[in-house]
Structure formats: structure tokens, C-alpha cells
Design a protein around this motif. Sequence first.
Motif, PDB file in Angstrom:
ATOM      1  N   ALA A  92       0.835  -1.214   0.000  1.00  0.00           N
ATOM      2  CA  ALA A  92       0.000   0.000   0.000  1.00  0.00           C
ATOM      3  C   ALA A  92       0.865   1.257   0.000  1.00  0.00           C
ATOM      4  O   ALA A  92       0.606   2.205  -0.755  1.00  0.00           O
ATOM      5  CB  ALA A  92      -0.923  -0.003   1.215  1.00  0.00           C
ATOM      6  N   LEU A  93       1.903   1.282   0.814  1.00  0.00           N
ATOM      7  CA  LEU A  93       2.765   2.470   0.912  1.00  0.00           C
ATOM      8  C   LEU A  93       3.519   2.712  -0.398  1.00  0.00           C
ATOM      9  O   LEU A  93       3.660   3.849  -0.843  1.00  0.00           O
ATOM     10  CB  LEU A  93       3.745   2.323   2.081  1.00  0.00           C
ATOM     11  N   VAL A  94       3.981   1.637  -1.015  1.00  0.00           N
ATOM     12  CA  VAL A  94       4.698   1.777  -2.296  1.00  0.00           C
ATOM     13  C   VAL A  94       3.745   2.300  -3.371  1.00  0.00           C
ATOM     14  O   VAL A  94       4.100   3.166  -4.163  1.00  0.00           O
ATOM     15  CB  VAL A  94       5.357   0.432  -2.708  1.00  0.00           C
ATOM     16  N   MET A  95       2.491   1.806  -3.356  1.00  0.00           N
ATOM     17  CA  MET A  95       1.492   2.292  -4.324  1.00  0.00           C
ATOM     18  C   MET A  95       1.161   3.765  -4.090  1.00  0.00           C
ATOM     19  O   MET A  95       0.815   4.485  -5.017  1.00  0.00           O
ATOM     20  CB  MET A  95       0.215   1.449  -4.241  1.00  0.00           C
ATOM     21  N   LEU A  96       1.300   4.215  -2.839  1.00  0.00           N
ATOM     22  CA  LEU A  96       1.036   5.625  -2.521  1.00  0.00           C
ATOM     23  C   LEU A  96       2.202   6.531  -2.932  1.00  0.00           C
ATOM     24  O   LEU A  96       2.123   7.742  -2.801  1.00  0.00           O
ATOM     25  CB  LEU A  96       0.749   5.796  -1.022  1.00  0.00           C
ATOM     26  N   GLY A  97       3.301   5.910  -3.378  1.00  0.00           N
ATOM     27  CA  GLY A  97       4.407   6.706  -3.900  1.00  0.00           C
ATOM     28  C   GLY A  97       5.637   6.780  -3.013  1.00  0.00           C
ATOM     29  O   GLY A  97       6.615   7.442  -3.344  1.00  0.00           O
ATOM     30  N   PHE A  98       5.612   6.092  -1.862  1.00  0.00           N
ATOM     31  CA  PHE A  98       6.792   6.104  -0.991  1.00  0.00           C
ATOM     32  C   PHE A  98       7.774   5.044  -1.470  1.00  0.00           C
ATOM     33  O   PHE A  98       7.381   4.031  -2.045  1.00  0.00           O
ATOM     34  CB  PHE A  98       6.394   5.833   0.469  1.00  0.00           C
ATOM     35  N   THR A  99       9.065   5.256  -1.226  1.00  0.00           N
ATOM     36  CA  THR A  99      10.060   4.284  -1.683  1.00  0.00           C
ATOM     37  C   THR A  99       9.945   3.017  -0.844  1.00  0.00           C
ATOM     38  O   THR A  99       9.534   3.066   0.317  1.00  0.00           O
ATOM     39  CB  THR A  99      11.497   4.825  -1.562  1.00  0.00           C
ATOM     40  N   GLN A 100      10.353   1.910  -1.448  1.00  0.00           N
ATOM     41  CA  GLN A 100      10.292   0.632  -0.743  1.00  0.00           C
ATOM     42  C   GLN A 100      11.189   0.669   0.494  1.00  0.00           C
ATOM     43  O   GLN A 100      10.807   0.203   1.562  1.00  0.00           O
ATOM     44  CB  GLN A 100      10.732  -0.487  -1.698  1.00  0.00           C
ATOM     45  N   GLN A 101      12.372   1.255   0.338  1.00  0.00           N
ATOM     46  CA  GLN A 101      13.339   1.298   1.442  1.00  0.00           C
ATOM     47  C   GLN A 101      12.774   2.064   2.644  1.00  0.00           C
ATOM     48  O   GLN A 101      12.827   1.593   3.778  1.00  0.00           O
ATOM     49  CB  GLN A 101      14.622   1.966   0.932  1.00  0.00           C
ATOM     50  N   MET A 102      12.221   3.233   2.399  1.00  0.00           N
ATOM     51  CA  MET A 102      11.660   4.068   3.468  1.00  0.00           C
ATOM     52  C   MET A 102      10.475   3.364   4.132  1.00  0.00           C
ATOM     53  O   MET A 102      10.338   3.352   5.358  1.00  0.00           O
ATOM     54  CB  MET A 102      11.205   5.414   2.871  1.00  0.00           C
ATOM     55  N   GLN A 123       9.829   0.083   4.196  1.00  0.00           N
ATOM     56  CA  GLN A 123      10.290  -1.087   4.950  1.00  0.00           C
ATOM     57  C   GLN A 123      10.834  -0.683   6.319  1.00  0.00           C
ATOM     58  O   GLN A 123      10.539  -1.325   7.330  1.00  0.00           O
ATOM     59  CB  GLN A 123      11.392  -1.821   4.171  1.00  0.00           C
ATOM     60  N   LYS A 124      11.597   0.390   6.338  1.00  0.00           N
ATOM     61  CA  LYS A 124      12.197   0.848   7.594  1.00  0.00           C
ATOM     62  C   LYS A 124      11.116   1.214   8.613  1.00  0.00           C
ATOM     63  O   LYS A 124      11.165   0.801   9.775  1.00  0.00           O
ATOM     64  CB  LYS A 124      13.101   2.060   7.299  1.00  0.00           C
ATOM     65  N   ALA A 125      10.120   1.979   8.166  1.00  0.00           N
ATOM     66  CA  ALA A 125       9.035   2.404   9.055  1.00  0.00           C
ATOM     67  C   ALA A 125       8.228   1.204   9.552  1.00  0.00           C
ATOM     68  O   ALA A 125       7.925   1.092  10.742  1.00  0.00           O
ATOM     69  CB  ALA A 125       8.128   3.399   8.334  1.00  0.00           C
ATOM     70  N   LEU A 126       7.904   0.294   8.651  1.00  0.00           N
ATOM     71  CA  LEU A 126       7.080  -0.859   9.028  1.00  0.00           C
ATOM     72  C   LEU A 126       7.826  -1.822   9.948  1.00  0.00           C
ATOM     73  O   LEU A 126       7.229  -2.389  10.864  1.00  0.00           O
ATOM     74  CB  LEU A 126       6.592  -1.600   7.773  1.00  0.00           C
ATOM     75  N   ARG A 127       9.112  -2.015   9.713  1.00  0.00           N
ATOM     76  CA  ARG A 127       9.885  -2.899  10.597  1.00  0.00           C
ATOM     77  C   ARG A 127       9.861  -2.377  12.023  1.00  0.00           C
ATOM     78  O   ARG A 127       9.660  -3.127  12.969  1.00  0.00           O
ATOM     79  CB  ARG A 127      11.324  -3.043  10.092  1.00  0.00           C
ATOM     80  N   LYS A 128      10.030  -1.066  12.162  1.00  0.00           N
ATOM     81  CA  LYS A 128      10.017  -0.463  13.502  1.00  0.00           C
ATOM     82  C   LYS A 128       8.630  -0.616  14.140  1.00  0.00           C
ATOM     83  O   LYS A 128       8.509  -1.015  15.301  1.00  0.00           O
ATOM     84  CB  LYS A 128      10.417   1.015  13.425  1.00  0.00           C
ATOM     85  N   LEU A 129       7.599  -0.312  13.370  1.00  0.00           N
ATOM     86  CA  LEU A 129       6.227  -0.410  13.895  1.00  0.00           C
ATOM     87  C   LEU A 129       5.874  -1.828  14.338  1.00  0.00           C
ATOM     88  O   LEU A 129       5.333  -2.027  15.430  1.00  0.00           O
ATOM     89  CB  LEU A 129       5.220   0.029  12.821  1.00  0.00           C
ATOM     90  N   LEU A 130       6.193  -2.804  13.506  1.00  0.00           N
ATOM     91  CA  LEU A 130       5.828  -4.189  13.817  1.00  0.00           C
ATOM     92  C   LEU A 130       6.675  -4.766  14.952  1.00  0.00           C
ATOM     93  O   LEU A 130       6.229  -5.661  15.655  1.00  0.00           O
ATOM     94  CB  LEU A 130       5.926  -5.055  12.564  1.00  0.00           C
ATOM     95  N   LEU A 175       2.590   6.429   7.711  1.00  0.00           N
ATOM     96  CA  LEU A 175       2.437   7.704   6.999  1.00  0.00           C
ATOM     97  C   LEU A 175       2.859   8.868   7.883  1.00  0.00           C
ATOM     98  O   LEU A 175       3.448   9.850   7.406  1.00  0.00           O
ATOM     99  CB  LEU A 175       0.987   7.887   6.536  1.00  0.00           C
ATOM    100  N   MET A 176       2.580   8.773   9.168  1.00  0.00           N
ATOM    101  CA  MET A 176       2.976   9.838  10.104  1.00  0.00           C
ATOM    102  C   MET A 176       4.481   9.873  10.324  1.00  0.00           C
ATOM    103  O   MET A 176       5.052  10.897  10.641  1.00  0.00           O
ATOM    104  CB  MET A 176       2.243   9.672  11.444  1.00  0.00           C
ATOM    105  N   MET A 177       5.121   8.707  10.142  1.00  0.00           N
ATOM    106  CA  MET A 177       6.569   8.628  10.366  1.00  0.00           C
ATOM    107  C   MET A 177       7.385   9.111   9.170  1.00  0.00           C
ATOM    108  O   MET A 177       8.562   9.394   9.283  1.00  0.00           O
ATOM    109  CB  MET A 177       6.963   7.170  10.671  1.00  0.00           C
ATOM    110  N   MET A 178       6.729   9.195   7.984  1.00  0.00           N
ATOM    111  CA  MET A 178       7.501   9.526   6.774  1.00  0.00           C
ATOM    112  C   MET A 178       7.271  10.953   6.305  1.00  0.00           C
ATOM    113  O   MET A 178       6.370  11.618   6.708  1.00  0.00           O
ATOM    114  CB  MET A 178       7.145   8.527   5.676  1.00  0.00           C
TER     115      MET A 178
END
Length: 196
Positions: free
Chosen positions: A158-168, A170-177, A193-196
Motif C-alpha cells: 500500500a505504501l509503495v502504491m502511494l508513492g513512498f520508496t520501498q526502502q523508506m 520497509q524501515k518504518a514498518l519494521r520499527k512499527l511491527l 504515513l505519520m513517520m515519513m
Amino acid sequence: MYDYISGNVVELNPAYAVVDNHGIGFMINISLTTFNEVSKASKSDTVKLYVYEAIREDAHVLFGFSSKHEREMFLLLISVSGVGPNTARMILSSMPPAELEQCIASGNVAMLKSVKGIGAKTAQRILVDLKDKINLASDTLLDNNNAPSAVYDEALAALVMLGFTQQMSQKALRKLLKDEPSITVEQAIKKALMMM
């Protein structure tokens, strides 16, 4: 763009599968890894293939994968200059996605060169271009069954489809999970989304 096609497999060989979806037969190019998975299904089973559509001047070609992980590796491979969809499929036919990740992470040029049609320069380019991306991908969170977390996969897509880079993403989601293992997909997306 198609995400997946599901239906009954009416024709199957190591190079492609024909999937009947409501009376339309989709010819989908597959790897040996996907062939092995699909061949386990009986004729009456519904099969789901995650797809990538390669659009060329003379044709629209579908490539199908039995898992999102295999498709992600395919997309990483075709992002490398000089590696087209058929070459990527050949690589994924020679080694499953997890083995390919290990090969790239460890810089194993010889293993990549053993794939038909991959020379030393292409093998080196794949290793250089994908080493950092693979380290991130292999760092993904696993659920209790050692499978990539479904929440992670869905939120990342979903985040990649919204236009955010995969790397950014992944980093946010790893921390959240890591902080909140029971977070839902919707919560993960909103917080990321709030973290980026």
C-alpha cells in the motif's frame, strides 16, 4: 495493472500455465519454482498466481508467481540494467527466492554465473545493485510460522502504491511491527504515513 489472477489451471508445463478465469484463459509465463507449486494442485483446485505484466511494442506478456515473495525478487531483478523479464525468470527457475536472497547477500558470483545466460558482468551487476535491497528484504519481520508477516506485506504494498520508496516504507514498518506485533494493516499504514 493486474495484481493476481486466480482460476483453474487448464494447461501446465515448466514454461507457462494457462489459467481459466470465468471463461478467459490467461497464458502466464512461470518459473520452475512456481511450476513445482502449481503442479501440487489438483485439476479442480483454484490456483492464485501473482502477476507482472510486461508491455512491449509487439506484445503484452504476463509473468506469474506462486508467492508475493517470488514476485518481489523478480521485480528487484528486472530493476537491474541488462536483466529482462525472461532472464529474471531463468534465475528464479534456477534457485528459489530465499536461496537467491542468500546468494546476493553473500556476494556469491559463482552461483549466479551458473545460471544459463548469466555472464560475469551481469552477475556482478546484480550483486552490486541488489545487495543493499536484499539485506533490507531479508530483514523483514516473520510471524510465528517463520513466514513473512501478512500485515507487513500488505502495508508495504500500500505504501509503495502511494508513492513512498520501498526502502523508506520497509524501515518504518519494521520499527512499527517490532514495537507493536499485533498491529492491523490499517493502523500500520496510518502510523507509517505519520513517520515519513
